[in-house]
Design a protein around this motif. Structure first.
Motif, PDB file in Angstrom:
ATOM      1  N   THR A  98       0.833  -1.192   0.000  1.00  0.00           N
ATOM      2  CA  THR A  98       0.000   0.000   0.000  1.00  0.00           C
ATOM      3  C   THR A  98       0.872   1.249   0.000  1.00  0.00           C
ATOM      4  O   THR A  98       2.098   1.181   0.078  1.00  0.00           O
ATOM      5  N   ALA A  99       0.224   2.394  -0.059  1.00  0.00           N
ATOM      6  CA  ALA A  99       0.948   3.670  -0.049  1.00  0.00           C
ATOM      7  C   ALA A  99       1.072   4.210   1.366  1.00  0.00           C
ATOM      8  O   ALA A  99       1.108   5.425   1.575  1.00  0.00           O
ATOM      9  N   ALA A 100       1.150   3.320   2.358  1.00  0.00           N
ATOM     10  CA  ALA A 100       1.275   3.773   3.746  1.00  0.00           C
ATOM     11  C   ALA A 100       2.572   4.553   3.911  1.00  0.00           C
ATOM     12  O   ALA A 100       3.583   4.242   3.278  1.00  0.00           O
ATOM     13  N   PRO A 101       2.564   5.605   4.745  1.00  0.00           N
ATOM     14  CA  PRO A 101       3.808   6.342   4.994  1.00  0.00           C
ATOM     15  C   PRO A 101       4.853   5.432   5.633  1.00  0.00           C
ATOM     16  O   PRO A 101       4.536   4.349   6.120  1.00  0.00           O
ATOM     17  N   GLY A 102       6.122   5.872   5.583  1.00  0.00           N
ATOM     18  CA  GLY A 102       7.205   5.065   6.111  1.00  0.00           C
ATOM     19  C   GLY A 102       7.009   4.738   7.574  1.00  0.00           C
ATOM     20  O   GLY A 102       7.047   5.623   8.437  1.00  0.00           O
ATOM     21  N   LEU A 103       6.778   3.465   7.884  1.00  0.00           N
ATOM     22  CA  LEU A 103       6.532   3.029   9.250  1.00  0.00           C
ATOM     23  C   LEU A 103       7.438   1.841   9.563  1.00  0.00           C
ATOM     24  O   LEU A 103       7.766   1.042   8.683  1.00  0.00           O
ATOM     25  N   ALA A 104       7.819   1.723  10.812  1.00  0.00           N
ATOM     26  CA  ALA A 104       8.631   0.602  11.267  1.00  0.00           C
ATOM     27  C   ALA A 104       8.093   0.115  12.597  1.00  0.00           C
ATOM     28  O   ALA A 104       7.479   0.875  13.363  1.00  0.00           O
ATOM     29  N   LEU A 105       8.289  -1.187  12.889  1.00  0.00           N
ATOM     30  CA  LEU A 105       7.867  -1.727  14.171  1.00  0.00           C
ATOM     31  C   LEU A 105       8.750  -1.156  15.273  1.00  0.00           C
ATOM     32  O   LEU A 105       9.953  -1.397  15.303  1.00  0.00           O
ATOM     33  N   SER A 106       8.138  -0.378  16.163  1.00  0.00           N
ATOM     34  CA  SER A 106       8.901   0.150  17.296  1.00  0.00           C
ATOM     35  C   SER A 106       8.692  -0.681  18.550  1.00  0.00           C
ATOM     36  O   SER A 106       9.494  -0.615  19.480  1.00  0.00           O
ATOM     37  N   SER A 107       7.631  -1.483  18.576  1.00  0.00           N
ATOM     38  CA  SER A 107       7.440  -2.459  19.647  1.00  0.00           C
ATOM     39  C   SER A 107       6.569  -3.574  19.097  1.00  0.00           C
ATOM     40  O   SER A 107       5.725  -3.349  18.220  1.00  0.00           O
ATOM     41  N   TYR A 108       6.813  -4.785  19.628  1.00  0.00           N
ATOM     42  CA  TYR A 108       6.048  -5.939  19.142  1.00  0.00           C
ATOM     43  C   TYR A 108       6.090  -7.021  20.200  1.00  0.00           C
ATOM     44  O   TYR A 108       7.153  -7.392  20.698  1.00  0.00           O
ATOM     45  N   ASP A 109       4.921  -7.521  20.582  1.00  0.00           N
ATOM     46  CA  ASP A 109       4.799  -8.608  21.540  1.00  0.00           C
ATOM     47  C   ASP A 109       4.167  -9.788  20.809  1.00  0.00           C
ATOM     48  O   ASP A 109       2.965  -9.800  20.543  1.00  0.00           O
ATOM     49  N   ALA A 110       4.998 -10.778  20.479  1.00  0.00           N
ATOM     50  CA  ALA A 110       4.497 -11.910  19.702  1.00  0.00           C
ATOM     51  C   ALA A 110       3.453 -12.708  20.476  1.00  0.00           C
ATOM     52  O   ALA A 110       2.564 -13.321  19.873  1.00  0.00           O
ATOM     53  N   ALA A 111       3.563 -12.717  21.802  1.00  0.00           N
ATOM     54  CA  ALA A 111       2.625 -13.507  22.602  1.00  0.00           C
ATOM     55  C   ALA A 111       1.212 -12.944  22.530  1.00  0.00           C
ATOM     56  O   ALA A 111       0.234 -13.691  22.425  1.00  0.00           O
ATOM     57  N   THR A 112       1.086 -11.628  22.579  1.00  0.00           N
ATOM     58  CA  THR A 112      -0.242 -11.008  22.566  1.00  0.00           C
ATOM     59  C   THR A 112      -0.637 -10.482  21.194  1.00  0.00           C
ATOM     60  O   THR A 112      -1.808 -10.200  20.953  1.00  0.00           O
ATOM     61  N   GLY A 113       0.336 -10.332  20.290  1.00  0.00           N
ATOM     62  CA  GLY A 113       0.049  -9.781  18.976  1.00  0.00           C
ATOM     63  C   GLY A 113      -0.036  -8.279  18.931  1.00  0.00           C
ATOM     64  O   GLY A 113      -0.335  -7.702  17.884  1.00  0.00           O
ATOM     65  N   SER A 114       0.201  -7.594  20.048  1.00  0.00           N
ATOM     66  CA  SER A 114       0.134  -6.131  20.054  1.00  0.00           C
ATOM     67  C   SER A 114       1.425  -5.550  19.485  1.00  0.00           C
ATOM     68  O   SER A 114       2.521  -6.076  19.710  1.00  0.00           O
ATOM     69  N   ALA A 115       1.316  -4.475  18.748  1.00  0.00           N
ATOM     70  CA  ALA A 115       2.479  -3.855  18.107  1.00  0.00           C
ATOM     71  C   ALA A 115       2.235  -2.362  17.958  1.00  0.00           C
ATOM     72  O   ALA A 115       1.091  -1.887  17.980  1.00  0.00           O
ATOM     73  N   VAL A 116       3.339  -1.649  17.791  1.00  0.00           N
ATOM     74  CA  VAL A 116       3.284  -0.211  17.538  1.00  0.00           C
ATOM     75  C   VAL A 116       4.136   0.087  16.320  1.00  0.00           C
ATOM     76  O   VAL A 116       5.298  -0.325  16.237  1.00  0.00           O
ATOM     77  N   LEU A 117       3.551   0.801  15.356  1.00  0.00           N
ATOM     78  CA  LEU A 117       4.264   1.267  14.169  1.00  0.00           C
ATOM     79  C   LEU A 117       4.597   2.738  14.374  1.00  0.00           C
ATOM     80  O   LEU A 117       3.731   3.533  14.754  1.00  0.00           O
ATOM     81  N   ALA A 118       5.851   3.100  14.103  1.00  0.00           N
ATOM     82  CA  ALA A 118       6.278   4.487  14.278  1.00  0.00           C
ATOM     83  C   ALA A 118       6.848   5.001  12.975  1.00  0.00           C
ATOM     84  O   ALA A 118       7.422   4.246  12.180  1.00  0.00           O
ATOM     85  N   PRO A 119       6.707   6.318  12.698  1.00  0.00           N
ATOM     86  CA  PRO A 119       7.310   6.886  11.488  1.00  0.00           C
ATOM     87  C   PRO A 119       8.821   6.669  11.493  1.00  0.00           C
ATOM     88  O   PRO A 119       9.475   6.713  12.537  1.00  0.00           O
ATOM     89  N   THR A 120       9.393   6.424  10.329  1.00  0.00           N
ATOM     90  CA  THR A 120      10.831   6.170  10.231  1.00  0.00           C
ATOM     91  C   THR A 120      11.637   7.448  10.190  1.00  0.00           C
ATOM     92  O   THR A 120      12.859   7.405  10.305  1.00  0.00           O
ATOM     93  N   THR A 121      10.988   8.615  10.010  1.00  0.00           N
ATOM     94  CA  THR A 121      11.717   9.885  10.016  1.00  0.00           C
ATOM     95  C   THR A 121      12.151  10.198  11.431  1.00  0.00           C
ATOM     96  O   THR A 121      11.443   9.937  12.398  1.00  0.00           O
ATOM     97  N   THR A 122      13.340  10.734  11.580  1.00  0.00           N
ATOM     98  CA  THR A 122      13.888  11.061  12.895  1.00  0.00           C
ATOM     99  C   THR A 122      14.317  12.516  12.913  1.00  0.00           C
ATOM    100  O   THR A 122      14.307  13.214  11.895  1.00  0.00           O
ATOM    101  N   GLY A 123      14.761  12.953  14.079  1.00  0.00           N
ATOM    102  CA  GLY A 123      15.266  14.322  14.211  1.00  0.00           C
ATOM    103  C   GLY A 123      14.259  15.220  14.895  1.00  0.00           C
ATOM    104  O   GLY A 123      13.087  14.886  15.072  1.00  0.00           O
ATOM    105  N   ALA A 124      14.702  16.405  15.272  1.00  0.00           N
ATOM    106  CA  ALA A 124      13.831  17.348  15.969  1.00  0.00           C
ATOM    107  C   ALA A 124      12.765  17.872  15.034  1.00  0.00           C
ATOM    108  O   ALA A 124      13.022  18.127  13.867  1.00  0.00           O
ATOM    109  N   GLN A 125      11.572  17.991  15.539  1.00  0.00           N
ATOM    110  CA  GLN A 125      10.471  18.499  14.746  1.00  0.00           C
ATOM    111  C   GLN A 125      10.290  19.996  15.011  1.00  0.00           C
ATOM    112  O   GLN A 125      10.485  20.476  16.122  1.00  0.00           O
ATOM    113  N   SER A 126       9.885  20.702  13.975  1.00  0.00           N
ATOM    114  CA  SER A 126       9.595  22.126  14.126  1.00  0.00           C
ATOM    115  C   SER A 126       8.263  22.281  14.850  1.00  0.00           C
ATOM    116  O   SER A 126       7.471  21.343  14.930  1.00  0.00           O
TER     117      SER A 126
END
Length: 662
Positions: free
Chosen positions: A90-118
């Motif tokens: 899909t055309a989803a924005p750049g996301l990466a797994l920042s947390s993942y619990d295989a036992a419960t299936g819960s996960a968090v996707l975070a933007p891959t861009t880094t650095g200070a935000q304005s």
């Protein structure tokens, strides 16, 4: 074979350590070869088998090995496969797994861009979070390369979505399968794995790791190798120690292929496997006293997570290897040995819809060359460099295997090979054997492939071969040496009886193994087709007329010593000197004893794990399998067998009838 000499001396606690190093070197590259100064009187032996069958050709999407990721690896969010088409990114924005619990299936996707935000970017964060959450929908797949949160990668299907802070997306998931990702796509890959992809963890002091990156070419192919040098003193039982030095170079490679079927159930075909080749030079010196048993000394662990790109879709493969020195002795011996090994081998499991899974071992080629050897004492010593490996798709292990090229030496007196072409200095008797053991299993947890799942590992038939390198005798008649001979009939007959080789086949159409003349069977393995013979306590047990018979149906069973199991048993006055298996039936080869035998018996069960004497001589004759072994003053008089629920086509021994020699 030409042998490359190192500045550090090389050998394998006899010659075995060198052989084992070969296990680690990938079959994708030719073993290193070089010349050695001078010649040696030691014998060089080569063992070879046919090349393994080629992986199923993929006429669909090409597969390549992705270069190591720089920075955070983005996850692919995809619509599951539909019909014959693979999943669509899909055309989803750049996301990466920042947390993942295989036992419960819960996960968090975070933007891959880094650095200070304005300030304006921070003000837009809620809108960005809503956009990211909108791009990830229930029913879609998340296909993630390895990240710190999911070191083995992850392939999951989204079941729920919630927007989080700072553009993050909180999801609930369930495990997904490759058919959902690849659909009816066909693809295949055989590729060396870049040394730069491996993490190597030394397990003892005195270990150094080197990496030769070689040259990198297109389409994911690489050259180069991983190196390991050792200069260490390792502890052994009874307060003794062994000095290890030398080097091993390895080049692992992976096999992966997939041919999807119609629908999203199971594929038509699939393969997962790995190959290794190695060059090793080792030097081992030790004073081994009494019976050490098998001593395993982990040297280093290797791990890598190469990513196979099937079009735009990543498939994560996880490789893990452990290299260990393996030393065992029965008796007292002073050992100082230098040895070289070159070889390559492979193992893979193939799935075909209908027949299911089969696992194949390619022993490849193995060459062992003793360069220098100084053995003194009265003992049988065995040493090897054991490599244990596993390959997984994401976090589901597919195949595990171990290989141990080794050298076994039986000496009573002394033997010195100087490696310079001179005549060996021999006093007493000595025999040198080269050997190769391969064991392993297909892990029945490949849910990731969508294939039928079992709850137990499926061991494949072990491979064992041992060949004589040298046998010498001189001087006064020394005390008798105890012989321990391991047997394996998993792939072909393993006949050690010189007399029976001149007679008709004692059990036609069956796979079988026989002990050396005069030796008796003392142990069997439950999961494989391995056995152990010996002449300890009583030598030359077979009568002069070499009388023998074969029993399959328990003709001579006079008491039910293993209720509920089929039995094969020898008559009074005979002992088991071999065994056979023909599908769901087992047989025993009964040799007539030259001396009266005892009548005291006991049932020895070993289907739940090893059941051996506290100090079990003969070494680990069936690594990875449960083993039963009678005491040194006993012999095997009968075998109780049945069929495991997961292997209804093959009988396996569950218990031994152990009987006193006198």
């Amino acid at each position: 074979m030409t042998v490359r000499k190192l500045t550090s001396s090389a050998a394998a606690t006899t010659t075995v350590l060198l052989l084992c190093g070969a296990i680690l070197n990938g079959a994708a590259a030719s073993p290193a070869a070089a010349t050695t100064t001078g010649t040696t009187t030691a014998t060089s032996t080569t063992f070879a088998t046919a090349d393994p069958a080629a992986a199923p050709a993929g006429s669909g999407t090409p597969a390549t090995l992705a270069p190591p990721a720089s920075g955070t690896a983005e996850a692919v969010v995809a619509t599951p496969a539909q019909g014959s088409a693979p999943a669509t990114a899909t055309a989803a924005p750049g996301l990466a797994l920042s947390s993942y619990d295989a036992a419960t299936g819960s996960a968090v996707l975070a933007p891959t861009t880094t650095g200070a935000q304005s300030p304006s970017a921070r003000a837009d964060a809620p809108a960005a979070a809503d956009d990211a959450a909108a791009a990830v929908q229930p029913g879609q797949l998340i296909d993630s390369p390895p990240t710190p949160a999911a070191p083995q990668g992850a392939l999951v299907a989204v079941t729920g979505v919630q927007p989080g802070a700072d553009g993050k997306v909180v999801v609930t998931t369930r495990p997904a399968t490759l058919p959902e990702l690849l659909g009816a796509t066909s693809t295949s890959l055989h590729s060396a794995v870049s040394p730069s992809a491996f993490q190597v963890q030394p397990r003892i002091g005195g270990i150094q790791v080197t990496t030769d990156l070689g040259t990198t070419e297109g389409h994911g192919s690489v050259s180069g190798s991983l190196g390991l040098t050792a200069d260490a003193t390792v502890p052994l039982p009874n307060g003794s120690s062994a000095k290890l030095s030398g080097s091993v170079s390895i080049t692992p490679a992976v096999d992966f292929s997939y041919q999807g079927g119609l629908g999203l159930i199971d594929p038509q075909q699939a393969r997962i496997g790995f190959s290794l080749g190695a060059h090793a030079d080792w030097h081992v010196s030790a004073d081994l006293s009494a019976s050490t048993g098998a001593v395993r000394i982990p040297l280093a662990t290797y791990s890598a997570s190469p990513v196979v790109m099937v079009g735009p879709l990543p498939v994560v493969i996880n490789l893990n290897f452990t290299l260990s020195a393996d030393i065992a002795a029965d008796g007292t011996v002073t050992l100082d040995a230098e040895q070289a090994y070159d070889g390559q081998w492979g193992v893979h499991s193939d799935y075909v819809k209908g027949p299911g899974w089969t696992t194949t071992t390619d022993p490849g080629t193995s060459t062992v060359t003793p360069l220098r050897l100084n053995l003194r004492g009265s003992a049988s010593a065995k040493a090897g460099l054991l490599a244990e490996g596993s390959i997984a798709l994401y976090d589901t292990v597919g195949v595990k295997a171990s290989i141990e090229p080794y050298l076994r030496a039986a000496v009573n007196g002394s033997i010195v090979l100087d490696g310079a072409g001179g005549t060996p200095d021999i006093n007493g008797t000595a025999a040198l054997y080269g050997g190769l053991d391969i064991n392993g299993a297909l892990m029945a947890r490949l849910a990731i492939l969508g294939t039928p799942i079992l709850s137990a590992d499926l061991p494949f038939l072990a491979f064992h071969r041992e060949w004589l390198l040298a046998s010498v005798s001189t001087g006064p008649n020394p005390p008798r040496l105890v012989d321990w001979t391991s047997l394996s009939s998993g792939l072909s007959d393993d006949a050690h009886s010189a007399y029976l080789k001149t007679r008709a086949d004692w059990d036609p159409y069956a796979l079988k193994a026989s002990c050396p003349d005069g030796s008796r069977l003392i142990g069997l393995s439950h999961g494989g087709d391995d056995g152990l013979c010996t002449d300890v306590t009583k030598a030359d047990l077979w009568d002069a007329g070499h009388a023998y018979l074969v029993d399959h149906g328990g003709t001579y069973v006079n008491t039910d010593w293993a209720p509920g199991y089929s039995k094969a048993q020898c008559p009074a006055g005979s002992y088991v000197s071999g065994y056979s298996r023909n599908g769901r039936t087992m047989g025993v080869l009964c040799a007539k004893s030259t001396a009266p035998l005892g009548t005291s018996t006991r049932t020895l069960w070993f289907d739940k794990g090893d059941n051996r004497p506290a100090v079990a001589s003969g070494g680990d004759f069936a690594y990875g399998f449960a083993k039963g072994q009678c005491a040194n003053d006993e012999f095997v008089a009968g075998v109780a067998y049945s069929q495991p629920w997961w292997q209804l086509w093959a009988a396996r021994p569950y218990a031994l009838l152990c009987q006193k020699l006198a």
